[in-house]
Motif scaffolding. Structure first.
Motif, PDB file in Angstrom:
ATOM      1  N   ASP A   6     -15.587 -24.758 -28.817  1.00  0.00           N
ATOM      2  CA  ASP A   6     -14.271 -25.061 -28.248  1.00  0.00           C
ATOM      3  C   ASP A   6     -13.905 -24.088 -27.133  1.00  0.00           C
ATOM      4  O   ASP A   6     -13.296 -24.470 -26.136  1.00  0.00           O
ATOM      5  N   ILE A   7     -14.288 -22.834 -27.308  1.00  0.00           N
ATOM      6  CA  ILE A   7     -13.997 -21.850 -26.264  1.00  0.00           C
ATOM      7  C   ILE A   7     -14.778 -22.198 -24.987  1.00  0.00           C
ATOM      8  O   ILE A   7     -14.241 -22.123 -23.886  1.00  0.00           O
ATOM      9  N   ALA A   8     -16.014 -22.635 -25.156  1.00  0.00           N
ATOM     10  CA  ALA A   8     -16.800 -23.063 -23.993  1.00  0.00           C
ATOM     11  C   ALA A   8     -16.149 -24.275 -23.323  1.00  0.00           C
ATOM     12  O   ALA A   8     -16.106 -24.373 -22.086  1.00  0.00           O
ATOM     13  N   LYS A   9     -15.607 -25.172 -24.126  1.00  0.00           N
ATOM     14  CA  LYS A   9     -14.914 -26.344 -23.566  1.00  0.00           C
ATOM     15  C   LYS A   9     -13.649 -25.928 -22.812  1.00  0.00           C
ATOM     16  O   LYS A   9     -13.330 -26.469 -21.753  1.00  0.00           O
ATOM     17  N   LEU A  10     -12.947 -24.955 -23.381  1.00  0.00           N
ATOM     18  CA  LEU A  10     -11.735 -24.462 -22.721  1.00  0.00           C
ATOM     19  C   LEU A  10     -12.095 -23.768 -21.408  1.00  0.00           C
ATOM     20  O   LEU A  10     -11.430 -23.950 -20.388  1.00  0.00           O
ATOM     21  N   ASP A  15     -12.138 -23.821 -15.531  1.00  0.00           N
ATOM     22  CA  ASP A  15     -12.938 -23.798 -14.306  1.00  0.00           C
ATOM     23  C   ASP A  15     -12.709 -25.058 -13.467  1.00  0.00           C
ATOM     24  O   ASP A  15     -12.688 -25.007 -12.242  1.00  0.00           O
ATOM     25  N   ASP A  16     -12.558 -26.197 -14.145  1.00  0.00           N
ATOM     26  CA  ASP A  16     -12.406 -27.474 -13.446  1.00  0.00           C
ATOM     27  C   ASP A  16     -10.978 -27.719 -12.958  1.00  0.00           C
ATOM     28  O   ASP A  16     -10.736 -28.664 -12.215  1.00  0.00           O
ATOM     29  N   SER A  17     -10.040 -26.911 -13.395  1.00  0.00           N
ATOM     30  CA  SER A  17      -8.628 -27.179 -13.073  1.00  0.00           C
ATOM     31  C   SER A  17      -8.176 -26.436 -11.836  1.00  0.00           C
ATOM     32  O   SER A  17      -8.671 -25.359 -11.515  1.00  0.00           O
ATOM     33  N   LYS A  88      -1.233 -10.938 -19.806  1.00  0.00           N
ATOM     34  CA  LYS A  88      -2.040 -10.498 -18.651  1.00  0.00           C
ATOM     35  C   LYS A  88      -2.973 -11.612 -18.175  1.00  0.00           C
ATOM     36  O   LYS A  88      -3.196 -11.783 -16.981  1.00  0.00           O
ATOM     37  N   PHE A  89      -3.495 -12.366 -19.136  1.00  0.00           N
ATOM     38  CA  PHE A  89      -4.383 -13.489 -18.831  1.00  0.00           C
ATOM     39  C   PHE A  89      -3.658 -14.513 -17.939  1.00  0.00           C
ATOM     40  O   PHE A  89      -4.205 -14.982 -16.936  1.00  0.00           O
ATOM     41  N   LEU A  90      -2.421 -14.839 -18.294  1.00  0.00           N
ATOM     42  CA  LEU A  90      -1.673 -15.826 -17.515  1.00  0.00           C
ATOM     43  C   LEU A  90      -1.333 -15.293 -16.122  1.00  0.00           C
ATOM     44  O   LEU A  90      -1.331 -16.044 -15.148  1.00  0.00           O
ATOM     45  N   ALA A  91      -1.058 -14.003 -16.029  1.00  0.00           N
ATOM     46  CA  ALA A  91      -0.798 -13.402 -14.712  1.00  0.00           C
ATOM     47  C   ALA A  91      -2.052 -13.497 -13.836  1.00  0.00           C
ATOM     48  O   ALA A  91      -1.980 -13.788 -12.641  1.00  0.00           O
ATOM     49  N   ARG A  92      -3.219 -13.264 -14.453  1.00  0.00           N
ATOM     50  CA  ARG A  92      -4.492 -13.360 -13.715  1.00  0.00           C
ATOM     51  C   ARG A  92      -4.763 -14.791 -13.257  1.00  0.00           C
ATOM     52  O   ARG A  92      -5.178 -15.023 -12.127  1.00  0.00           O
ATOM     53  N   LEU A  93      -4.501 -15.751 -14.146  1.00  0.00           N
ATOM     54  CA  LEU A  93      -4.708 -17.163 -13.797  1.00  0.00           C
ATOM     55  C   LEU A  93      -3.871 -17.562 -12.582  1.00  0.00           C
ATOM     56  O   LEU A  93      -4.293 -18.367 -11.760  1.00  0.00           O
ATOM     57  N   LYS A 240     -12.332 -13.948 -24.907  1.00  0.00           N
ATOM     58  CA  LYS A 240     -13.657 -14.569 -24.741  1.00  0.00           C
ATOM     59  C   LYS A 240     -13.736 -15.437 -23.488  1.00  0.00           C
ATOM     60  O   LYS A 240     -14.760 -16.056 -23.224  1.00  0.00           O
ATOM     61  N   LEU A 241     -12.653 -15.479 -22.727  1.00  0.00           N
ATOM     62  CA  LEU A 241     -12.634 -16.317 -21.519  1.00  0.00           C
ATOM     63  C   LEU A 241     -12.847 -15.463 -20.273  1.00  0.00           C
ATOM     64  O   LEU A 241     -12.426 -14.313 -20.216  1.00  0.00           O
ATOM     65  N   ASN A 242     -13.473 -16.068 -19.275  1.00  0.00           N
ATOM     66  CA  ASN A 242     -13.646 -15.387 -17.981  1.00  0.00           C
ATOM     67  C   ASN A 242     -12.723 -15.986 -16.949  1.00  0.00           C
ATOM     68  O   ASN A 242     -12.852 -17.146 -16.617  1.00  0.00           O
ATOM     69  N   VAL A 243     -11.812 -15.165 -16.464  1.00  0.00           N
ATOM     70  CA  VAL A 243     -10.954 -15.622 -15.362  1.00  0.00           C
ATOM     71  C   VAL A 243     -10.977 -14.574 -14.279  1.00  0.00           C
ATOM     72  O   VAL A 243     -10.836 -13.396 -14.583  1.00  0.00           O
TER      73      VAL A 243
END
Ligand SMILES: [Zn+2]
Length: 243
Positions: A6-10, A15-17, A88-93, A240-243
């Motif tokens: 699921d994490i890979a799907k996320l 990446d696609d968005s 922090k993740f959302l700020a990076r996105l 576990k996500l790369n942004v």
């Protein structure tokens, strides 16, 4: 393992968005030490504050001491809270141009502290305030200093100063804008909300994008509306996500 898949799907969905809209609730801030008002140890359940005396506008006009007691305790939290990995993740996105808007039910201002710019606070925010008589605006440094020092907020005109939190009996803010962003989203990320508080909880129904939920516990959303659901704390997924 299912969660790894699921994490890979996320990751692929991110990446696609190019038009991600995030919706956050108390669950993203509990890790920072902000109590969830409605949770088991939240202020509504523990009885530390009577919500109808604390967050009711008519009651505030009659006797603001209940609200100011809460405000003093809440302001005290800022000595020790810092944004979580989720904030922090959302700020990076946003910084990398993927996240277009962040809609939050939280009043703590932690998204802005983490660096997010386009934040829609549907329940208002604690970090700005206005005099209820002359409408003079006050910023957070003043709010924090005054409430911690004298236990109430009074304007130079002697009117009461109320942080811009949406009280019972007041309209939510920014919903029109939130709806517009949501309609355009190709990925709608729900983080730390069980989607029980309307009207903001209805937003996921307005998007044609993928709806991904990261929330500990159930969410009020039909399964067919959910692309991915992580019943987990936010930070453990985010890291576990790369942004
Ligand atoms: Zn005033």
């Amino acid at each position: 393992m299912k969660v790894e898949k699921d994490i890979a799907k996320l990751q692929k969905a991110i990446d696609d968005s190019s038009y991600i809209v995030a919706f956050t609730g108390a669950g993203i801030s509990t890790g920072a030490g902000i109590p969830d008002f409605r949770g088991k140890s939240g202020i509504y359940s523990t009885g530390a504050y009577d919500p109808y005396k604390t967050f009711d506008y008519q009651y505030f006009l009659k006797d603001p001491s209940y609200f100011f007691k809460f405000a003093k305790d809440f302001a005290g939290l800022y000595e020790k809270i810092i944004p979580t990995e989720g904030h922090k993740f959302l700020a990076r996105l946003e910084e990398v141009g993927k996240l277009q808007a962040l809609i939050t039910q939280n009043i703590d201002g932690l998204h802005q502290i983490a660096g997010s710019k386009n934040v829609i606070e549907v329940h208002g925010g604690f970090t700005k305030a206005h005099c209820i008589d002359c409408w003079k605006e006050y910023g957070f440094p003043w709010i924090k200093k005054e409430i911690l020092k004298i236990g109430e907020l009074k304007c130079t005109c002697s009117g009461w100063v109320k942080p811009d939190i949406v009280f019972f009996g007041e309209a939510v803010t920014g919903m029109e804008e939130a709806v517009q962003y949501t309609r355009k989203a190709d990925l709608f990320l729900v983080m730390g909300s069980s989607l029980t508080v309307q009207p903001a909880s209805l937003l996921p129904f307005l998007t044609n994008g993928k709806v991904v939920v990261i929330n500990m516990g159930d969410v009020m959303l039909p399964e067919e509306k959910i692309y991915l659901k992580f019943d987990s704390d936010i930070d453990s997924i985010i890291k576990k996500l790369n942004v």
